[in-house]
Scaffold this motif. Structure first.
Motif, PDB file in Angstrom:
ATOM      1  N   ASP A  70      33.158  32.994  28.709  1.00  0.00           N
ATOM      2  CA  ASP A  70      32.793  32.207  29.816  1.00  0.00           C
ATOM      3  C   ASP A  70      31.660  32.167  30.779  1.00  0.00           C
ATOM      4  O   ASP A  70      31.433  31.566  31.495  1.00  0.00           O
ATOM      5  N   GLU A  98      27.151  29.538  32.412  1.00  0.00           N
ATOM      6  CA  GLU A  98      28.177  30.221  32.716  1.00  0.00           C
ATOM      7  C   GLU A  98      29.267  29.457  33.329  1.00  0.00           C
ATOM      8  O   GLU A  98      28.899  28.446  33.954  1.00  0.00           O
ATOM      9  N   SER A 122      32.310  30.582  34.335  1.00  0.00           N
ATOM     10  CA  SER A 122      33.303  31.497  34.811  1.00  0.00           C
ATOM     11  C   SER A 122      34.322  30.894  35.920  1.00  0.00           C
ATOM     12  O   SER A 122      33.967  29.697  36.597  1.00  0.00           O
TER      13      SER A 122
HETATM   14 MN    MN Z   1      33.008  35.068  33.366  1.00  0.00          MN
END
Ligand code: MN
Length: 269
Positions: free
Chosen positions: A17, A46, A48
């Motif tokens: 992620d 990214e 996350s």
């Molecule tokens: Mn991450």
């Protein structure tokens, strides 16, 4: 072909992620490619803390990218999208292992409900594939991630990771302390702990004096009060290995609830 070469090399799908350019991906792929055929399908940036979300209202664009001699794709989506695209584009006949990571931060306790890294492993599991999420448990902002420690640990423990007993709907969530490999005390198989954040939402002002809020927060580490958990294991320098099931049913409460709802009271309209 790696040390455990068989008639057919293990087919491995790697996602994360932190995005296709994340260093953790390099370390994970470096180990996995020694033991099988690796294909990478990762977000183009990214993503996350996206949890187990999936993209439904927008098209998924999939671009083949150059990636150190491996077949690799970047996707304008989240890890769930990457696994499902991967099983369509990269491994249309299925694969034997889904690896997600190595994440640039811990996924301990409740973190796994927010984690995109863990979501990658969850989606592999839902597709009936042995899946593993792996994260570097760093606790101080700015400290080194020590991905090489995670890489080394996985290399040393590969056979156990890929042959360990497993069950349908279950995957492994592995957290490696972000310290030198020599300092790792070992590995502990343990349950999910509780990671509690304080000051979760921070108030700020933009240059025009308008308020905004930034979510993050500081983790209250009370590892001592959480014996036998991933939180404790990692804080003591052990790699934590937690079997996580996608069956979220509380079996005990299920029975109690069945009793509680056995004779529902019907109020006349
Ligand atoms: Mn991450």
């Amino acid at each position: 072909m790696g040390r455990y070469a068989s008639a057919r090399p293990m087919r491995i799908l790697i996602t994360n992620d932190d995005g296709i350019l994340a260093p953790g991906l390099v370390h994970l792929a470096r180990v996995a490619r020694q033991f099988g055929e690796v294909k990478i399908v990762a977000p183009d940036r990214e993503r996350s803390a996206c949890g187990h979300s999936m993209t439904m209202r927008d098209p998924l664009r999939v671009d083949k990218v150059r990636w150190e001699g491996l077949e690799a794709y970047q996707v304008n989506g989240v890890p769930v999208d990457c696994v499902n695209v991967g099983l369509t584009v990269a491994w249309p006949d299925g694969c034997d292992l889904v690896l997600s990571g190595i994440n640039n931060g811990p996924n301990l306790g409740f973190d796994i409900t927010y984690s995109g890294t863990v979501a990658g492993a969850m989606e592999g599991t839902i597709n009936g594939i042995r899946s593993v999420a792996m994260s570097m448990a760093i606790f101080v902002t700015g400290a080194p991630f020590h991905y090489e420690t995670g890489e080394r640990w996985l290399l040393e423990n590969w056979e156990a990771v890929v042959t360990a007993p497993t069950k349908p709907l279950t995957f492994l969530n592995i957290n490696v302390p972000a310290i030198d490999y020599q300092e790792i005390k070992g590995a502990k198989v343990c349950g999910m702990g509780q990671r509690v954040y304080k000051d979760r939402v921070e108030f700020r002002e933009d240059p025009w004096g308008r308020p905004y809020y930034w979510q993050g927060g500081v983790v209250v580490m009370e590892a001592n009060s959480q014996p036998g958990t991933d939180v404790e294991a990692v804080s003591e320098g052990f790699v934590s290995i937690t079997p996580v099931t996608l069956d979220w049913t509380d079996r005990e409460l299920e029975k109690d609830l069945q009793r509680a709802f056995a004779h529902p009271v019907k109020t006349p309209l």
